[in-house]
Each structure stands twice: as structure tokens, then as C-alpha cells.
Design a protein around this motif. Structure first.
Motif, PDB file in Angstrom:
ATOM      1  N   MET A   1       1.147 107.158  49.468  1.00  0.00           N
ATOM      2  CA  MET A   1       0.978 108.372  50.264  1.00  0.00           C
ATOM      3  C   MET A   1       2.271 108.730  50.973  1.00  0.00           C
ATOM      4  O   MET A   1       2.897 107.885  51.607  1.00  0.00           O
ATOM      5  CB  MET A   1      -0.123 108.181  51.299  1.00  0.00           C
ATOM      6  CG  MET A   1      -1.493 107.959  50.706  1.00  0.00           C
ATOM      7  SD  MET A   1      -2.162 109.403  49.896  1.00  0.00           S
ATOM      8  CE  MET A   1      -3.019 110.128  51.269  1.00  0.00           C
ATOM      9  N   GLY A   2       2.644 109.991  50.866  1.00  0.00           N
ATOM     10  CA  GLY A   2       3.774 110.521  51.608  1.00  0.00           C
ATOM     11  C   GLY A   2       3.259 111.448  52.696  1.00  0.00           C
ATOM     12  O   GLY A   2       2.065 111.483  52.986  1.00  0.00           O
ATOM     13  N   VAL A   3       4.155 112.212  53.261  1.00  0.00           N
ATOM     14  CA  VAL A   3       3.765 113.143  54.321  1.00  0.00           C
ATOM     15  C   VAL A   3       2.934 114.293  53.752  1.00  0.00           C
ATOM     16  O   VAL A   3       1.906 114.671  54.313  1.00  0.00           O
ATOM     17  CB  VAL A   3       5.017 113.688  55.052  1.00  0.00           C
ATOM     18  CG1 VAL A   3       4.630 114.737  56.071  1.00  0.00           C
ATOM     19  CG2 VAL A   3       5.782 112.557  55.701  1.00  0.00           C
ATOM     20  N   VAL A   4       3.350 114.836  52.607  1.00  0.00           N
ATOM     21  CA  VAL A   4       2.667 115.988  52.010  1.00  0.00           C
ATOM     22  C   VAL A   4       2.083 115.654  50.645  1.00  0.00           C
ATOM     23  O   VAL A   4       1.016 116.145  50.288  1.00  0.00           O
ATOM     24  CB  VAL A   4       3.639 117.188  51.877  1.00  0.00           C
ATOM     25  CG1 VAL A   4       2.970 118.359  51.186  1.00  0.00           C
ATOM     26  CG2 VAL A   4       4.166 117.600  53.241  1.00  0.00           C
TER      27      VAL A   4
ATOM     28  N   LYS B   1      -1.368 115.276  49.119  1.00  0.00           N
ATOM     29  CA  LYS B   1      -2.121 114.301  49.908  1.00  0.00           C
ATOM     30  C   LYS B   1      -3.547 114.814  50.112  1.00  0.00           C
ATOM     31  O   LYS B   1      -4.510 114.052  50.043  1.00  0.00           O
ATOM     32  CB  LYS B   1      -1.412 114.102  51.245  1.00  0.00           C
ATOM     33  CG  LYS B   1      -2.050 113.096  52.147  1.00  0.00           C
ATOM     34  CD  LYS B   1      -1.230 112.952  53.427  1.00  0.00           C
ATOM     35  CE  LYS B   1      -1.922 112.054  54.418  1.00  0.00           C
ATOM     36  NZ  LYS B   1      -1.170 111.938  55.670  1.00  0.00           N
ATOM     37  N   LYS B   2      -3.682 116.114  50.334  1.00  0.00           N
ATOM     38  CA  LYS B   2      -4.991 116.732  50.522  1.00  0.00           C
ATOM     39  C   LYS B   2      -5.860 116.557  49.276  1.00  0.00           C
ATOM     40  O   LYS B   2      -7.066 116.309  49.376  1.00  0.00           O
ATOM     41  CB  LYS B   2      -4.819 118.217  50.857  1.00  0.00           C
ATOM     42  CG  LYS B   2      -6.084 118.890  51.272  1.00  0.00           C
ATOM     43  CD  LYS B   2      -6.506 118.409  52.643  1.00  0.00           C
ATOM     44  CE  LYS B   2      -7.685 119.246  53.141  1.00  0.00           C
ATOM     45  NZ  LYS B   2      -8.260 118.699  54.339  1.00  0.00           N
ATOM     46  N   ALA B   3      -5.269 116.662  48.081  1.00  0.00           N
ATOM     47  CA  ALA B   3      -6.012 116.475  46.837  1.00  0.00           C
ATOM     48  C   ALA B   3      -6.544 115.049  46.736  1.00  0.00           C
ATOM     49  O   ALA B   3      -7.674 114.827  46.296  1.00  0.00           O
ATOM     50  CB  ALA B   3      -5.139 116.809  45.629  1.00  0.00           C
TER      51      ALA B   3
ATOM     52  N   LEU C   1      -9.942 109.650  46.153  1.00  0.00           N
ATOM     53  CA  LEU C   1      -9.265 108.650  45.324  1.00  0.00           C
ATOM     54  C   LEU C   1      -9.001 107.378  46.118  1.00  0.00           C
ATOM     55  O   LEU C   1      -8.666 107.418  47.300  1.00  0.00           O
ATOM     56  CB  LEU C   1      -7.942 109.198  44.794  1.00  0.00           C
ATOM     57  CG  LEU C   1      -8.042 110.334  43.789  1.00  0.00           C
ATOM     58  CD1 LEU C   1      -6.647 110.780  43.357  1.00  0.00           C
ATOM     59  CD2 LEU C   1      -8.859 109.929  42.577  1.00  0.00           C
ATOM     60  N   ALA C   2      -9.164 106.253  45.437  1.00  0.00           N
ATOM     61  CA  ALA C   2      -8.885 104.947  46.023  1.00  0.00           C
ATOM     62  C   ALA C   2      -8.565 103.998  44.887  1.00  0.00           C
ATOM     63  O   ALA C   2      -8.997 104.195  43.741  1.00  0.00           O
ATOM     64  CB  ALA C   2     -10.096 104.437  46.802  1.00  0.00           C
TER      65      ALA C   2
END
Length: 69
Positions: free
Chosen positions: A18-21, A41-43, A49-50
Motif C-alpha cells: 500500500m502506498g499513499v494513493v 488504494k481505494k480500489a 482485497l487481502a
């Protein structure tokens, strides 16, 4: 789920960076190999997702290039 894309590659999520966006999501394909995609990140959050979750890498392109050495 029905999609027009023919290239639907099933697998399991093995890594999410994960990044900022955006996030880099790696999927181990059922047929072998792996593929990595950069999505928002929103998607990732919306899809739930995991690591370990089943997912599809869906490739929709008007052009696929082939190269040799």
C-alpha cells in the motif's frame, strides 16, 4: 461476474504494498507464475482485497506486443 475481457486469470493475492494513493497487488496465478498490478488504494479497499483472497487478473488490451532477442 460477466466481463467482455477474454483474458481472466484466476489466482490468489500473495502481496499488497500500500502506498499513499496506489497499491501494488501481486496475484499468484492458478496456472503458475504471478502477475502484479498497480491499482488505487481505494480500489483495494472497495474490493476487500487481502493476502490469501481469491482474485482475477483481468487483461483488456487492444494490442499485445511480442518480442524476441
Amino acid at each position: 461476474m460477466k466481463l467482455s475481457a477474454r483474458n481472466q486469470l484466476p489466482g490468489k493475492v500473495t502481496k499488497i504494498d500500500m502506498g499513499v494513493v496506489t497499491a501494488e497487488v501481486t496475484i499468484a496465478l492458478d496456472g503458475g507464475g504471478e502477475i502484479t498490478s498497480v491499482i488505487t488504494k481505494k480500489a483495494v479497499e472497495n474490493l476487500g482485497l487481502a493476502v490469501g483472497k481469491k482474485a482475477y487478473a483481468v487483461v483488456k488490451s487492444t494490442e499485445v506486443m511480442v518480442a524476441i532477442d
